[in-house]
Design a protein around this motif. Structure first.
Motif, PDB file in Angstrom:
ATOM      1  N   GLU A 158      12.727  -6.001  10.907  1.00  0.00           N
ATOM      2  CA  GLU A 158      12.810  -4.633  11.412  1.00  0.00           C
ATOM      3  C   GLU A 158      13.417  -4.622  12.810  1.00  0.00           C
ATOM      4  N   GLY A 212      15.017   2.246  12.121  1.00  0.00           N
ATOM      5  CA  GLY A 212      14.529   3.602  12.304  1.00  0.00           C
ATOM      6  C   GLY A 212      15.622   4.546  12.763  1.00  0.00           C
ATOM      7  N   VAL A 241      14.855   4.403   8.001  1.00  0.00           N
ATOM      8  CA  VAL A 241      13.562   5.090   7.990  1.00  0.00           C
ATOM      9  C   VAL A 241      13.612   6.374   8.814  1.00  0.00           C
ATOM     10  N   ALA A 244      11.558   7.097  12.484  1.00  0.00           N
ATOM     11  CA  ALA A 244      10.970   5.862  13.026  1.00  0.00           C
ATOM     12  C   ALA A 244      11.631   5.462  14.337  1.00  0.00           C
ATOM     13  N   ALA A 249       8.385   1.574  12.164  1.00  0.00           N
ATOM     14  CA  ALA A 249       8.575   2.148  10.832  1.00  0.00           C
ATOM     15  C   ALA A 249       7.241   2.367  10.125  1.00  0.00           C
ATOM     16  N   TYR A 257       6.259   2.605   3.892  1.00  0.00           N
ATOM     17  CA  TYR A 257       6.365   1.232   4.406  1.00  0.00           C
ATOM     18  C   TYR A 257       5.566   0.280   3.531  1.00  0.00           C
TER      19      TYR A 257
END
Length: 276
Positions: A158, A212, A241, A244, A249, A257
């Motif tokens: 991420e 995000g 996302v 986010a 997220a 998620y």
């Protein structure tokens, strides 16, 4: 002397995050086993290990933290560790060198991820190993996938920046340091460049990239650059996302998620278990 020079070089990047580490509030510390791991970066890596809440574990997940005073505690504070344990995964949290309770040495952070991953594999030799990283931890985890003998079959990354300059260009002194390192120690800069690692991945780990839409530090467009570097090299999923912010997220879309990340781990680690 070498470590002193690195500490001075690292201070503009990470100095504000060097604080005594504390457990997040309301944590049952007895559930966590303390470990110390020797990294080829020269650091003594501090780690915490906790078992899955289920009778039988599906696998084990290494969690590589983003920059911040919380360091490895990020994953406890925001609920990721508990989500994984409830889903049937053993988890290991660790501090990159210079963060939390780990000693500070070089900037060879991928070697810290590698050492922690190998230690997790040693704890559970019969189980497949995944890595989940956020921001710096995600970028360094991708670089670790280019290291020989890494144990990771799956990676969930991420807010991974494609290069150091993509993240640090808004900060003048770190930006200058990176530019100088590209001239004076180009091999070191390349070892920390995710787009470079993307061309040299060892094995065929399954990847899920998460970005995000409200992330100001590693925006979706930066994620697309990393995705482009990976395409044609390895199977990669990309999740953009809504709402986010950077590394959050799970907070923005908790149900989605859980479905996306746990589903991804379940699917690909099951394939790994069946293949072995």
């Amino acid at each position: 002397m070498k470590n002193t020079a690195y500490r001075l070089f690292k201070k503009p990047f990470f100095g504000r995050f060097v604080r005594p580490w504390r457990w997040p509030e309301n944590v049952e510390q007895s559930q966590w086993q303390r470990l110390t791991v020797d990294s080829l970066s020269g650091a003594r890596i501090s780690a915490l290990l906790a078992a899955a809440h289920t009778a039988e574990a599906k696998g084990a997940v290494l969690l590589a933290h983003p920059m911040g005073v919380a360091a490895k505690g990020f994953w406890i504070k925001y609920g990721h560790a508990e989500l994984l344990r409830q889903a049937g995964y053993h988890v290991m949290l660790f501090d990159l060198n210079g963060f939390g309770e780990s000693t500070s040495t070089t900037m060879d952070y991928p070697l810290d991820v590698l050492a922690a991953g190998q230690a997790l594999q040693a704890q559970y030799p019969a189980l497949p190993i995944a890595v989940l990283g956020a921001s710096m931890g995600a970028a360094m985890s991708l670089c670790a996938l280019a290291q020989p003998d890494h144990p990771f079959k799956v990676a969930v990354l991420e807010s991974a920046f494609p290069t150091l300059l993509h993240f640090w260009s808004r900060y003048p002194i770190p930006k200058l340091g990176i530019q100088l390192s590209k001239l004076l120690y180009p091999a070191g800069e390349r070892s920390l460049r995710p787009t470079y690692a993307a061309q040299r991945l060892v094995g065929r780990p399954e990847l899920l990239l998460i970005y995000g839409e409200a992330d100001k530090f590693t925006p979706v467009k930066d994620g697309k650059l990393l995705l482009q570097a990976l395409q044609g090299k390895i199977a990669t999923e990309f999740w953009q996302v809504p709402g986010a912010e950077h590394t959050h997220a799970y907070a923005a879309q908790p149900k989605e998620y859980a479905e996306k990340v746990i589903g991804f781990l379940d699917r690909h680690l099951l394939e790994e278990r069946m293949a072995s």
